[in-house]
Design a protein around this motif. Structure first.
Motif, PDB file in Angstrom:
ATOM      1  N   SER A 136      -5.508  -3.614 -73.777  1.00  0.00           N
ATOM      2  CA  SER A 136      -5.466  -4.489 -72.604  1.00  0.00           C
ATOM      3  C   SER A 136      -4.322  -5.497 -72.640  1.00  0.00           C
ATOM      4  O   SER A 136      -4.078  -6.191 -71.653  1.00  0.00           O
ATOM      5  N   SER A 137      -3.617  -5.590 -73.759  1.00  0.00           N
ATOM      6  CA  SER A 137      -2.470  -6.501 -73.821  1.00  0.00           C
ATOM      7  C   SER A 137      -1.203  -5.863 -73.289  1.00  0.00           C
ATOM      8  O   SER A 137      -0.152  -6.514 -73.230  1.00  0.00           O
ATOM      9  N   THR A 138      -1.285  -4.584 -72.921  1.00  0.00           N
ATOM     10  CA  THR A 138      -0.165  -3.907 -72.277  1.00  0.00           C
ATOM     11  C   THR A 138      -0.656  -3.322 -70.949  1.00  0.00           C
ATOM     12  O   THR A 138      -1.817  -2.916 -70.842  1.00  0.00           O
ATOM     13  N   PRO A 139       0.207  -3.298 -69.934  1.00  0.00           N
ATOM     14  CA  PRO A 139       1.604  -3.718 -69.979  1.00  0.00           C
ATOM     15  C   PRO A 139       1.765  -5.215 -69.776  1.00  0.00           C
ATOM     16  O   PRO A 139       0.819  -5.914 -69.422  1.00  0.00           O
ATOM     17  N   ARG A 140       3.008  -5.669 -69.999  1.00  0.00           N
ATOM     18  CA  ARG A 140       3.429  -6.981 -69.561  1.00  0.00           C
ATOM     19  C   ARG A 140       4.433  -6.777 -68.416  1.00  0.00           C
ATOM     20  O   ARG A 140       5.019  -5.718 -68.279  1.00  0.00           O
ATOM     21  N   TYR A 141       4.613  -7.806 -67.612  1.00  0.00           N
ATOM     22  CA  TYR A 141       5.339  -7.651 -66.350  1.00  0.00           C
ATOM     23  C   TYR A 141       6.577  -8.540 -66.300  1.00  0.00           C
ATOM     24  O   TYR A 141       6.612  -9.627 -66.883  1.00  0.00           O
ATOM     25  N   SER A 164      10.615 -19.545 -66.229  1.00  0.00           N
ATOM     26  CA  SER A 164      10.748 -19.754 -67.673  1.00  0.00           C
ATOM     27  C   SER A 164       9.410 -20.172 -68.276  1.00  0.00           C
ATOM     28  O   SER A 164       8.666 -20.965 -67.697  1.00  0.00           O
ATOM     29  N   GLY A 165       9.109 -19.627 -69.448  1.00  0.00           N
ATOM     30  CA  GLY A 165       7.862 -19.946 -70.125  1.00  0.00           C
ATOM     31  C   GLY A 165       6.676 -19.126 -69.680  1.00  0.00           C
ATOM     32  O   GLY A 165       5.546 -19.399 -70.088  1.00  0.00           O
ATOM     33  N   PRO A 194       4.655 -13.262 -64.331  1.00  0.00           N
ATOM     34  CA  PRO A 194       5.604 -12.351 -64.973  1.00  0.00           C
ATOM     35  C   PRO A 194       6.775 -13.080 -65.634  1.00  0.00           C
ATOM     36  O   PRO A 194       7.151 -14.184 -65.237  1.00  0.00           O
ATOM     37  N   TYR A 195       7.337 -12.418 -66.653  1.00  0.00           N
ATOM     38  CA  TYR A 195       8.563 -12.916 -67.256  1.00  0.00           C
ATOM     39  C   TYR A 195       9.687 -12.883 -66.215  1.00  0.00           C
ATOM     40  O   TYR A 195       9.739 -11.983 -65.375  1.00  0.00           O
ATOM     41  N   PRO A 196      10.649 -13.805 -66.302  1.00  0.00           N
ATOM     42  CA  PRO A 196      11.764 -13.769 -65.353  1.00  0.00           C
ATOM     43  C   PRO A 196      12.857 -12.774 -65.729  1.00  0.00           C
ATOM     44  O   PRO A 196      13.633 -12.352 -64.871  1.00  0.00           O
ATOM     45  N   THR A 197      12.942 -12.375 -67.004  1.00  0.00           N
ATOM     46  CA  THR A 197      13.975 -11.449 -67.449  1.00  0.00           C
ATOM     47  C   THR A 197      13.392 -10.449 -68.436  1.00  0.00           C
ATOM     48  O   THR A 197      12.366 -10.711 -69.082  1.00  0.00           O
ATOM     49  N   ILE A 198      14.082  -9.330 -68.566  1.00  0.00           N
ATOM     50  CA  ILE A 198      13.683  -8.325 -69.553  1.00  0.00           C
ATOM     51  C   ILE A 198      13.830  -8.901 -70.960  1.00  0.00           C
ATOM     52  O   ILE A 198      12.993  -8.659 -71.834  1.00  0.00           O
ATOM     53  N   ALA A 199      14.882  -9.684 -71.183  1.00  0.00           N
ATOM     54  CA  ALA A 199      15.093 -10.289 -72.498  1.00  0.00           C
ATOM     55  C   ALA A 199      13.919 -11.166 -72.909  1.00  0.00           C
ATOM     56  O   ALA A 199      13.517 -11.173 -74.070  1.00  0.00           O
ATOM     57  N   ASP A 200      13.330 -11.879 -71.952  1.00  0.00           N
ATOM     58  CA  ASP A 200      12.154 -12.699 -72.268  1.00  0.00           C
ATOM     59  C   ASP A 200      10.989 -11.825 -72.715  1.00  0.00           C
ATOM     60  O   ASP A 200      10.262 -12.169 -73.646  1.00  0.00           O
ATOM     61  N   GLY A 201      10.800 -10.703 -72.040  1.00  0.00           N
ATOM     62  CA  GLY A 201       9.725  -9.798 -72.410  1.00  0.00           C
ATOM     63  C   GLY A 201       9.922  -9.204 -73.784  1.00  0.00           C
ATOM     64  O   GLY A 201       8.978  -9.115 -74.583  1.00  0.00           O
ATOM     65  N   LEU A 202      11.160  -8.816 -74.099  1.00  0.00           N
ATOM     66  CA  LEU A 202      11.445  -8.259 -75.414  1.00  0.00           C
ATOM     67  C   LEU A 202      11.283  -9.320 -76.499  1.00  0.00           C
ATOM     68  O   LEU A 202      10.753  -9.045 -77.577  1.00  0.00           O
ATOM     69  N   ALA A 203      11.711 -10.537 -76.206  1.00  0.00           N
ATOM     70  CA  ALA A 203      11.569 -11.618 -77.178  1.00  0.00           C
ATOM     71  C   ALA A 203      10.104 -11.921 -77.451  1.00  0.00           C
ATOM     72  O   ALA A 203       9.739 -12.346 -78.551  1.00  0.00           O
ATOM     73  N   GLY A 204       9.244 -11.683 -76.446  1.00  0.00           N
ATOM     74  CA  GLY A 204       7.817 -11.891 -76.621  1.00  0.00           C
ATOM     75  C   GLY A 204       7.116 -10.762 -77.343  1.00  0.00           C
ATOM     76  O   GLY A 204       5.895 -10.810 -77.539  1.00  0.00           O
ATOM     77  N   GLY A 227      13.788  -5.082 -57.848  1.00  0.00           N
ATOM     78  CA  GLY A 227      14.827  -6.101 -57.929  1.00  0.00           C
ATOM     79  C   GLY A 227      15.935  -5.642 -58.853  1.00  0.00           C
ATOM     80  O   GLY A 227      15.889  -4.540 -59.410  1.00  0.00           O
ATOM     81  N   ALA A 228      16.954  -6.475 -59.003  1.00  0.00           N
ATOM     82  CA  ALA A 228      18.089  -6.179 -59.884  1.00  0.00           C
ATOM     83  C   ALA A 228      18.044  -7.098 -61.087  1.00  0.00           C
ATOM     84  O   ALA A 228      17.921  -8.322 -60.944  1.00  0.00           O
ATOM     85  N   TYR A 229      18.157  -6.505 -62.279  1.00  0.00           N
ATOM     86  CA  TYR A 229      18.099  -7.237 -63.543  1.00  0.00           C
ATOM     87  C   TYR A 229      19.440  -7.063 -64.247  1.00  0.00           C
ATOM     88  O   TYR A 229      19.810  -5.947 -64.618  1.00  0.00           O
ATOM     89  N   SER A 230      20.180  -8.157 -64.402  1.00  0.00           N
ATOM     90  CA  SER A 230      21.533  -8.069 -64.928  1.00  0.00           C
ATOM     91  C   SER A 230      21.560  -8.313 -66.432  1.00  0.00           C
ATOM     92  O   SER A 230      20.663  -8.940 -67.004  1.00  0.00           O
ATOM     93  N   GLY A 231      22.641  -7.796 -67.055  1.00  0.00           N
ATOM     94  CA  GLY A 231      22.835  -8.016 -68.479  1.00  0.00           C
ATOM     95  C   GLY A 231      22.674  -6.751 -69.288  1.00  0.00           C
ATOM     96  O   GLY A 231      22.123  -5.747 -68.830  1.00  0.00           O
ATOM     97  N   SER A 232      23.163  -6.789 -70.520  1.00  0.00           N
ATOM     98  CA  SER A 232      23.025  -5.673 -71.449  1.00  0.00           C
ATOM     99  C   SER A 232      21.704  -5.786 -72.195  1.00  0.00           C
ATOM    100  O   SER A 232      21.308  -6.883 -72.604  1.00  0.00           O
ATOM    101  N   ILE A 233      21.030  -4.650 -72.376  1.00  0.00           N
ATOM    102  CA  ILE A 233      19.694  -4.641 -72.970  1.00  0.00           C
ATOM    103  C   ILE A 233      19.725  -3.851 -74.279  1.00  0.00           C
ATOM    104  O   ILE A 233      20.217  -2.726 -74.324  1.00  0.00           O
ATOM    105  N   GLU A 234      19.183  -4.443 -75.326  1.00  0.00           N
ATOM    106  CA  GLU A 234      18.979  -3.741 -76.596  1.00  0.00           C
ATOM    107  C   GLU A 234      17.751  -4.340 -77.262  1.00  0.00           C
ATOM    108  O   GLU A 234      17.705  -5.537 -77.518  1.00  0.00           O
ATOM    109  N   SER A 235      16.752  -3.503 -77.509  1.00  0.00           N
ATOM    110  CA  SER A 235      15.508  -3.972 -78.111  1.00  0.00           C
ATOM    111  C   SER A 235      15.543  -3.790 -79.618  1.00  0.00           C
ATOM    112  O   SER A 235      16.139  -2.834 -80.127  1.00  0.00           O
TER     113      SER A 235
END
Length: 265
Positions: A84-89, A96-97, A105-115, A125-133
């Motif tokens: 039940s802890s997945t998914p996150r959005y 922020s926070g 929901p998180y505002p960015t993919i990076a926030d979700g990965l950091a969590g 929507g459009a999510y900018s930036g380079s992503i690496e988990s």
């Protein structure tokens, strides 16, 4: 009054007068592929089982019924229906926070990965930036691929700026699944090979770069990679260099790629 003829009626509203199983007085039958009661809705509600009660359904458990049953939900966005802890959005409207739950929901993919999220559902929507988990993760769009876009850098990073090149999504040792997304832009992953008096500078994979691990693609569109042009020159120390690039949409120098993607100009 004149009698009603056998093949006529004093009432209208029949949406299929060639089928006696269809008219405004019928009860909807689910699922038979028909709008039995002419209310504009064919059959009932598409739904998926929600075993862990988190509001997201298992994509492998579809049914159509006239009402949403207990333990079922109207979306198929659960990467792991036993947790039940997945998914996150993630949503562009997030703040922020945020905690990452559907209502926050998180505002960015990076926030979700950091969590530490292992399954992220991205609202349109459009999510900018380079992503690496740095851990295994699944990235799912909540709608059609065109509605949710991962947008990397589309600028020129050639010449002296080449170390700043970056793909839109890099997989370098983790297991990553991407579903129902468009991946655009990106300038590629920079690599460097040196020998006395010479540097071989290479950039690969503007949209998707795989250097290790595994990448699975499901209904993914890749477009608009912006790899820099080839060039030669001299470094600040007097060495010569050759700068080349390749694999605009996807470059795999290691690891495993599964699934299919569609390239779009």
């Amino acid at each position: 009054a004149c009698p009603e003829r056998p093949d006529w009626s004093f009432r209208d509203g029949d949406c299929d007068d060639a089928n006696s199983a269809i008219n405004p007085g019928k009860v909807e039958v689910c699922p038979d592929g028909l709008d039995n009661n002419c209310d504009g809705v064919t059959d009932g509600v598409d739904q998926w089982q929600d075993r862990d009660g988190d509001g997201a359904g298992d994509p492998g458990s579809f049914k159509n019924a006239c009402t949403v049953a207990s333990g079922w939900t109207t979306n198929d966005l659960d990467c792991n229906d036993s947790n039940s802890s997945t998914p996150r959005y993630v949503a562009t409207t997030g703040v922020s926070g945020a905690s990452g739950v559907a209502a926050d929901p998180y505002p960015t993919i990076a926030d979700g990965l950091a969590g530490g999220a292992t399954c992220l559902v991205l609202a349109a929507g459009a999510y900018s930036g380079s992503i690496e988990s740095d851990h295994n993760v699944e990235l799912w769009g909540a709608g059609e691929p065109a509605e949710t876009v991962l947008s990397g850098d589309a600028g020129d990073c050639a010449g002296g700026g080449w170390p700043g090149c970056a793909p839109t999504l890099a997989v370098t040792g983790e297991t990553v699944t991407v579903r129902d997304l468009t991946v655009e832009g990106g300038t590629g992953m920079p690599t460097l090979t040196t020998e006395p008096g010479f540097e071989d500078r290479f950039v690969c994979g503007g949209g998707l770069y795989i250097g290790g691990g595994a990448l699975t693609l499901e209904r993914v569109v890749v477009q608009g990679a912006a790899l820099p042009a080839a060039e030669t020159g001299t470094t600040s120390t007097g060495d010569t260099y050759a700068f080349t690039s390749g694999g605009g949409g996807l470059c795999a120098l290691g690891g495993v790629a599964r699934g299919a993607l569609r390239a779009s100009e």
